[in-house]
Write a protein that holds these residues in place. Structure first.
Motif, PDB file in Angstrom:
ATOM      1  N   MET A   1      15.129  26.395   6.860  1.00  0.00           N
ATOM      2  CA  MET A   1      16.124  25.344   7.035  1.00  0.00           C
ATOM      3  C   MET A   1      16.942  25.206   5.756  1.00  0.00           C
ATOM      4  SD  MET A   1      15.943  21.377   8.292  1.00  0.00           S
ATOM      5  CE  MET A   1      15.782  21.815  10.018  1.00  0.00           C
ATOM      6  N   HIS A   2      18.241  25.351   5.914  1.00  0.00           N
ATOM      7  CA  HIS A   2      19.161  25.330   4.783  1.00  0.00           C
ATOM      8  C   HIS A   2      19.681  23.915   4.532  1.00  0.00           C
ATOM      9  CE1 HIS A   2      21.880  27.269   1.973  1.00  0.00           C
ATOM     10  NE2 HIS A   2      22.934  26.713   2.555  1.00  0.00           N
ATOM     11  N   GLN A   3      20.026  23.223   5.624  1.00  0.00           N
ATOM     12  CA  GLN A   3      20.504  21.852   5.513  1.00  0.00           C
ATOM     13  C   GLN A   3      20.576  21.225   6.899  1.00  0.00           C
ATOM     14  OE1 GLN A   3      24.922  23.439   4.671  1.00  0.00           O
ATOM     15  NE2 GLN A   3      24.808  21.223   4.527  1.00  0.00           N
ATOM     16  N   LEU A   4      20.804  19.921   6.912  1.00  0.00           N
ATOM     17  CA  LEU A   4      20.956  19.164   8.149  1.00  0.00           C
ATOM     18  C   LEU A   4      22.324  18.510   8.118  1.00  0.00           C
ATOM     19  CD1 LEU A   4      18.967  18.632  10.537  1.00  0.00           C
ATOM     20  CD2 LEU A   4      18.572  16.382   9.525  1.00  0.00           C
ATOM     21  N   LEU A   5      23.090  18.665   9.195  1.00  0.00           N
ATOM     22  CA  LEU A   5      24.440  18.120   9.249  1.00  0.00           C
ATOM     23  C   LEU A   5      24.494  16.966  10.237  1.00  0.00           C
ATOM     24  CD1 LEU A   5      26.482  21.448   9.383  1.00  0.00           C
ATOM     25  CD2 LEU A   5      26.111  19.980   7.390  1.00  0.00           C
ATOM     26  N   PRO A   6      24.946  15.781   9.805  1.00  0.00           N
ATOM     27  CA  PRO A   6      25.077  14.657  10.741  1.00  0.00           C
ATOM     28  C   PRO A   6      26.228  14.909  11.694  1.00  0.00           C
ATOM     29  CG  PRO A   6      26.049  14.083   8.628  1.00  0.00           C
ATOM     30  CD  PRO A   6      25.430  15.452   8.455  1.00  0.00           C
ATOM     31  N   ALA A   7      26.055  14.522  12.947  1.00  0.00           N
ATOM     32  CA  ALA A   7      27.083  14.726  13.961  1.00  0.00           C
ATOM     33  C   ALA A   7      27.310  13.422  14.709  1.00  0.00           C
ATOM     34  CB  ALA A   7      26.664  15.845  14.913  1.00  0.00           C
TER      35      ALA A   7
ATOM     36  N   SER B   1      20.766  19.163  17.990  1.00  0.00           N
ATOM     37  CA  SER B   1      19.838  18.260  18.670  1.00  0.00           C
ATOM     38  C   SER B   1      20.626  17.239  19.472  1.00  0.00           C
ATOM     39  CB  SER B   1      18.943  17.546  17.657  1.00  0.00           C
ATOM     40  OG  SER B   1      18.324  16.414  18.241  1.00  0.00           O
ATOM     41  N   GLU B   2      20.472  17.289  20.794  1.00  0.00           N
ATOM     42  CA  GLU B   2      21.224  16.400  21.668  1.00  0.00           C
ATOM     43  C   GLU B   2      20.856  14.936  21.450  1.00  0.00           C
ATOM     44  OE1 GLU B   2      22.058  15.719  26.469  1.00  0.00           O
ATOM     45  OE2 GLU B   2      20.453  17.045  25.796  1.00  0.00           O
ATOM     46  N   ARG B   3      19.586  14.656  21.142  1.00  0.00           N
ATOM     47  CA  ARG B   3      19.130  13.266  20.993  1.00  0.00           C
ATOM     48  C   ARG B   3      19.000  12.848  19.533  1.00  0.00           C
ATOM     49  NH1 ARG B   3      19.739  10.765  25.960  1.00  0.00           N
ATOM     50  NH2 ARG B   3      19.257  12.298  27.572  1.00  0.00           N
ATOM     51  N   GLY B   4      18.772  13.805  18.635  1.00  0.00           N
ATOM     52  CA  GLY B   4      18.692  13.475  17.215  1.00  0.00           C
ATOM     53  C   GLY B   4      20.061  13.423  16.557  1.00  0.00           C
ATOM     54  N   ASN B   5      21.091  13.894  17.281  1.00  0.00           N
ATOM     55  CA  ASN B   5      22.481  13.777  16.845  1.00  0.00           C
ATOM     56  C   ASN B   5      22.738  14.409  15.472  1.00  0.00           C
ATOM     57  OD1 ASN B   5      22.930  12.290  19.217  1.00  0.00           O
ATOM     58  ND2 ASN B   5      22.379  10.389  18.208  1.00  0.00           N
ATOM     59  N   ALA B   6      22.230  15.603  15.301  1.00  0.00           N
ATOM     60  CA  ALA B   6      22.462  16.352  14.070  1.00  0.00           C
ATOM     61  C   ALA B   6      22.332  17.840  14.382  1.00  0.00           C
ATOM     62  CB  ALA B   6      21.483  15.940  12.975  1.00  0.00           C
ATOM     63  N   VAL B   7      22.822  18.659  13.454  1.00  0.00           N
ATOM     64  CA  VAL B   7      22.741  20.110  13.596  1.00  0.00           C
ATOM     65  C   VAL B   7      21.923  20.656  12.439  1.00  0.00           C
ATOM     66  CG1 VAL B   7      24.042  22.274  13.614  1.00  0.00           C
ATOM     67  CG2 VAL B   7      24.938  20.264  14.820  1.00  0.00           C
ATOM     68  N   ALA B   8      20.868  21.382  12.773  1.00  0.00           N
ATOM     69  CA  ALA B   8      20.044  22.030  11.755  1.00  0.00           C
ATOM     70  C   ALA B   8      20.635  23.394  11.443  1.00  0.00           C
ATOM     71  CB  ALA B   8      18.607  22.172  12.244  1.00  0.00           C
ATOM     72  N   VAL B   9      20.830  23.664  10.159  1.00  0.00           N
ATOM     73  CA  VAL B   9      21.401  24.936   9.707  1.00  0.00           C
ATOM     74  C   VAL B   9      20.292  25.752   9.058  1.00  0.00           C
ATOM     75  CG1 VAL B   9      23.161  26.034   8.281  1.00  0.00           C
ATOM     76  CG2 VAL B   9      23.596  23.772   9.278  1.00  0.00           C
ATOM     77  N   TYR B  10      20.083  26.971   9.557  1.00  0.00           N
ATOM     78  CA  TYR B  10      19.015  27.832   9.056  1.00  0.00           C
ATOM     79  C   TYR B  10      19.587  29.050   8.354  1.00  0.00           C
ATOM     80  CZ  TYR B  10      15.618  25.096  11.646  1.00  0.00           C
ATOM     81  OH  TYR B  10      14.829  24.066  12.099  1.00  0.00           O
ATOM     82  N   ASP B  11      19.015  29.355   7.201  1.00  0.00           N
ATOM     83  CA  ASP B  11      19.339  30.570   6.463  1.00  0.00           C
ATOM     84  C   ASP B  11      18.602  31.724   7.133  1.00  0.00           C
ATOM     85  OD1 ASP B  11      19.404  32.704   4.639  1.00  0.00           O
ATOM     86  OD2 ASP B  11      19.524  31.349   2.925  1.00  0.00           O
ATOM     87  N   MET B  12      19.373  32.736   7.565  1.00  0.00           N
ATOM     88  CA  MET B  12      18.799  33.853   8.310  1.00  0.00           C
ATOM     89  C   MET B  12      18.719  35.121   7.468  1.00  0.00           C
ATOM     90  SD  MET B  12      18.039  32.447  11.145  1.00  0.00           S
ATOM     91  CE  MET B  12      17.728  33.846  12.237  1.00  0.00           C
TER      92      MET B  12
ATOM     93  N   ALA C   1      24.153  28.482  17.887  1.00  0.00           N
ATOM     94  CA  ALA C   1      25.190  29.464  17.556  1.00  0.00           C
ATOM     95  C   ALA C   1      24.814  30.134  16.252  1.00  0.00           C
ATOM     96  CB  ALA C   1      26.559  28.783  17.428  1.00  0.00           C
ATOM     97  N   SER C   2      25.372  31.301  16.021  1.00  0.00           N
ATOM     98  CA  SER C   2      25.129  32.008  14.764  1.00  0.00           C
ATOM     99  C   SER C   2      26.464  32.390  14.148  1.00  0.00           C
ATOM    100  CB  SER C   2      24.273  33.256  14.990  1.00  0.00           C
ATOM    101  OG  SER C   2      24.969  34.195  15.804  1.00  0.00           O
ATOM    102  N   GLY C   3      26.456  32.587  12.836  1.00  0.00           N
ATOM    103  CA  GLY C   3      27.677  32.980  12.153  1.00  0.00           C
ATOM    104  C   GLY C   3      27.390  33.437  10.744  1.00  0.00           C
ATOM    105  N   SER C   4      28.264  34.283  10.217  1.00  0.00           N
ATOM    106  CA  SER C   4      28.124  34.792   8.864  1.00  0.00           C
ATOM    107  C   SER C   4      29.266  34.260   8.014  1.00  0.00           C
ATOM    108  CB  SER C   4      28.142  36.321   8.870  1.00  0.00           C
ATOM    109  OG  SER C   4      27.964  36.830   7.569  1.00  0.00           O
ATOM    110  N   PHE C   5      28.916  33.542   6.944  1.00  0.00           N
ATOM    111  CA  PHE C   5      29.891  32.945   6.047  1.00  0.00           C
ATOM    112  C   PHE C   5      29.683  33.519   4.650  1.00  0.00           C
ATOM    113  CE2 PHE C   5      29.725  30.140   9.599  1.00  0.00           C
ATOM    114  CZ  PHE C   5      30.948  29.469   9.659  1.00  0.00           C
ATOM    115  N   ARG C   6      30.683  34.225   4.157  1.00  0.00           N
ATOM    116  CA  ARG C   6      30.612  34.834   2.830  1.00  0.00           C
ATOM    117  C   ARG C   6      29.305  35.605   2.639  1.00  0.00           C
ATOM    118  NH1 ARG C   6      32.878  29.675  -0.690  1.00  0.00           N
ATOM    119  NH2 ARG C   6      34.991  29.671   0.161  1.00  0.00           N
TER     120      ARG C   6
END
Length: 745
Positions: free
Chosen positions: A400-406, A381-392, A367-372
């Protein structure tokens, strides 16, 4: 920026570059980076009714949000219903009930005050069918069904156009994976259904767009397109993935016709783990692997795909490029993540080694989104159980901006920029195995990333996971050593630099015996005054014994010590855990915590063994465990020497999430306590609560982890505690590395 529809590839690429370059450069140079931070985790089973069994399987797969941003609507496939969650206070989400459906919901989207739910009502794979159920959600406590639109096949993904004119539904007509080994074609083929959102839902009309034959010779089965996911841009152009056919189609929703289509192509990967051998070895090479994109998202004029790979053809060739790709309107690749995303997961301890021969971390949601005014791409990642956040900021070169645990199996990714929120729904749910489906809520705006709390260095790729024991170096400041358990076949000791945040694993010592690697189930590590290591390896109550292992500072095994036969005869599957060393020379002793009671131990009493390395003799004392929790057990998981015969002990239950109750750090004093041999009455030590670790585990708004396994007190008196993430196998993969301040004298 309006997307042209009649430009050559070269002209379009030039136009995009000219349009994006100044905007991206200005954005990158003028803003201060902000980050997402998890603020709450909602276990989906909390939505079950009082008359329902709390262990019943229930899941959140795809999530949408009401127009006011205060109510989440999610698909619960096992329960054949949609669930609602009140996020008026996003830090304290509340259950808001269910709405029963006539089949399995596959996707949900919101248009004005209506929730549109794609429902699979198929009688069989050969007879696919479904409906679009429309609910008025102005009163979230009582959603009202206002329309039911036939879909003419089995629906999957649904998307609403930004201007609210159209909905597009991917009619997948998915294959039966048990029929002919799941090979395509399996007719009837799928298509795209357009819903014209004009007037009241009862008056909405539908149109179909055929996708048959588009994949051509590059596809697997062009007459069976199986559309998987759909995303719509602000020009009312729908991008549709044909995952098994490795193809992408762009559809003009206004005219209801295909504008263009192209193959997702192939990618070469260098530096991946391709063998499931209980070692993370990212040294393999994969050539010409089909990307096979699952989800897709518009990022301005570009298309981003999460390349899961989900199909093995008749030749045994499997896709899955383990990353994501950015395409332009003509199918030209602007960026491919290659192995970079997977390597980031390895460095964060989130790599699922048990999936190495398949698709590795398996990117699925995007997914994409613009925040501020910061543009982000989110890849789950379905098997790594985290979401990679990329600065676009520079779309052709995501950073890669950060990694979020899920939670387990993140599927749905929902940016809510209007409230500075991000929502991730994780669908894996198994009360029997201790993990539940969750909805994770993150808030944007923090000045630093809080996760991971420990990672391996950027200078080299050091795989790690399942940290089960720690000790501080006696002489070096800011230096710890940690060991993994049997998740690794080749046992090793990790070097940890705590002067940095996050802590950095910057080296490793591979254990060897007579020059060969060894496979231990390491649960504890201690350091002797001369720099040697003592390690505790847990037995399995059968052929694999509990071992004390003495190595030098280079990891060469000097001795292995087993328990006396009369003691070993009492063993259970819960053996050695923490280990500590105290004293010097002939006064040196090795202390080891046994996790739970053995056969001849009184109920609620675990052993602490005391080993004399000078003569090989053993003595024992008993440690009083806290009361057993309902449905679980309580045991020891770490032993840390602090000073003057005193030790810190981690005592924990085997429960996680809201069921977790006992995660405690106790202090014991063994001065004047005389250990005795097997067959005698062991003295009972007294304990004093040093710190309740449960608030620390709850502090990040995440699912409370059960395995608090390692503790260390450095030579500055600072306490560190780490959790074991089980190698992301039947576990989220999240590791907590907690800095808990100074230990009192």
């Amino acid at each position: 920026m309006k997307t042209p529809t009649r430009l050559t590839r070269t002209a379009l690429s030039t136009a995009l570059t000219l349009a994006l370059l100044p905007l991206a450069s200005e954005a990158a140079s003028s803003r201060t980076a902000e980050y997402f931070e998890r603020i709450a985790t909602f276990p989906v089973y909390r939505n079950l009714g009082a008359d329902e069994d709390a262990s019943k399987q229930t899941a959140a797969e795809i999530t949408a949000v009401s127009r006011d941003g205060r109510t989440l609507i999610y698909t619960d496939s096992p329960g054949e219903r949609i669930g609602l969650v009140d996020i008026q206070d996003p830090k304290s989400p509340k259950p808001a009930g269910f709405v029963k459906l006539e089949g399995e919901p596959t996707s949900v989207a919101v248009h004005h005050h209506f929730a549109l739910v794609a429902v699979n009502t198929s009688l069989s794979f050969a007879q696919p069918d479904g409906v679009l159920a429309v609910f008025d959600i102005r009163n979230p406590a009582h959603p009202k069904r206002v329309a039911t639109l036939p879909m003419g096949g089995q629906p999957d993904s649904i998307a609403i156009s930004p201007r609210g004119r159209y909905a597009a539904v991917a009619i997948e007509n998915e294959r039966d994976e048990d029929l002919n080994d799941g090979l395509l074609p399996q007719l009837p083929g799928g298509f795209l259904r357009i819903v014209d959102l004009k007037g009241q839902p009862s008056r909405w009309s539908t149109r179909d767009v055929s996708l048959t034959g588009l994949a051509g010779v590059a596809g697997v089965a062009p007459n069976d397109p199986e559309p998987e996911y759909v995303s719509i841009n602000d020009q009312d152009v729908a991008a549709v993935t044909l995952q098994e056919n490795n193809h992408i189609v762009l559809v003009d929703l206004r005219r209801g016709r295909v504008l263009r289509h192209f193959s997702a192509g192939q990618v070469d990967l260098n530096g991946v783990d391709v063998e499931e051998n209980d070692r993370i070895e990212p040294v393999g090479v994969l050539k010409s692997k089909r990307r096979e994109p699952d989800s897709i998202a518009w990022v301005g004029p570009l298309l981003a795909t999460a390349n899961e790979g989900d199909y093995e053809d008749a030749n045994g060739e499997e896709g899955g490029s383990r990353g994501f790709t950015l395409f332009d309107y003509n199918g030209q690749v602007w960026h491919d993540a290659g192995v970079s995303m997977e390597h980031a997961f390895i460095r964060a301890g989130h790599y699922p080694e048990n999936r190495s021969e398949n698709k590795g971390i398996e990117p699925e949601g995007i997914a994409s989104g613009s925040f501020r005014k910061q543009d982000f791409l989110f890849v789950g990642s379905e098997r790594g159980n985290a979401v990679a956040v990329y600065d676009m900021a520079r779309p052709w070169a995501p950073v890669m901006h950060q990694l979020l645990p899920a939670g387990m199996g993140p599927e749905g990714i929902l940016p809510i920029p209007a409230r500075n929120l991000l929502v991730v729904s994780s669908e894996e749910d198994s009360a029997e195995d201790g993990y539940r489906s969750t909805i994770s809520i993150y808030q944007f705006g923090t000045k630093a990333s809080s996760y991971p709390e420990i990672r391996s260095t950027d200078s080299q790729l050091i795989p790690w996971s399942a940290l089960s024991g720690m000790v501080a170096d006696h002489t070096q400041n800011n230096r710890l050593y940690a060991v993994p358990d049997s998740y690794y076949n080749a046992s090793r000791i990790f070097n940890v630099d705590t002067s940095k945040t996050p802590a950095v694993i910057d080296g490793q010592i591979e254990l060897r015996n007579a020059g060969k690697t060894v496979d231990y189930d390491l649960e504890g590590i201690a350091q002797a005054g001369n720099g040697d290591f003592w390690l505790a390896s847990e037995g399995n109550g059968k052929a694999k014994p509990n071992l004390l292992i003495h190595t030098n500072a280079n990891g060469e095994v000097l001795n292995e010590y087993v328990l006396p036969a009369d003691v070993a005869a009492q063993q259970t599957s819960n053996g050695f855990e923490g280990i500590a060393v105290a004293g010097e020379g002939t006064a040196s002793r090795v202390y080891v915590a046994f996790q739970r009671e053995w056969r001849n131990d009184p109920a609620g009493k675990a052993r602490i063994g005391v080993f004399n390395p000078n003569n090989g003799e053993w003595g024992f004392v008993h440690y009083p465990l806290d009361p057993t929790v309902e449905g679980g057990w309580v045991g020891l998981s770490e032993l840390t020497a602090i000073d003057n015969g005193q030790f810190l002990v981690i005592e924990r239950d085997n429960q996680q999430g809201p069921a977790a109750k006992v995660k405690r750090l106790y202090r014991i004093d063994l001065n004047g306590v005389q250990p005795v041999a097997e067959g005698q009455r062991f003295p009972l030590v007294s304990k004093r609560l040093e710190r309740d670790l449960l608030p620390d585990l709850q502090s990040t708004g995440g699912w409370v982890l059960d395995k608090v396994e390692g503790a260390a007190v450095d030579n500055q008196g600072r306490l560190f505690v780490v959790t074991d993430n089980d190698g992301a196998e039947d576990a989220s993969g999240e590791t907590r590395f907690m800095r808990l301040g100074a230990v009192a004298p």
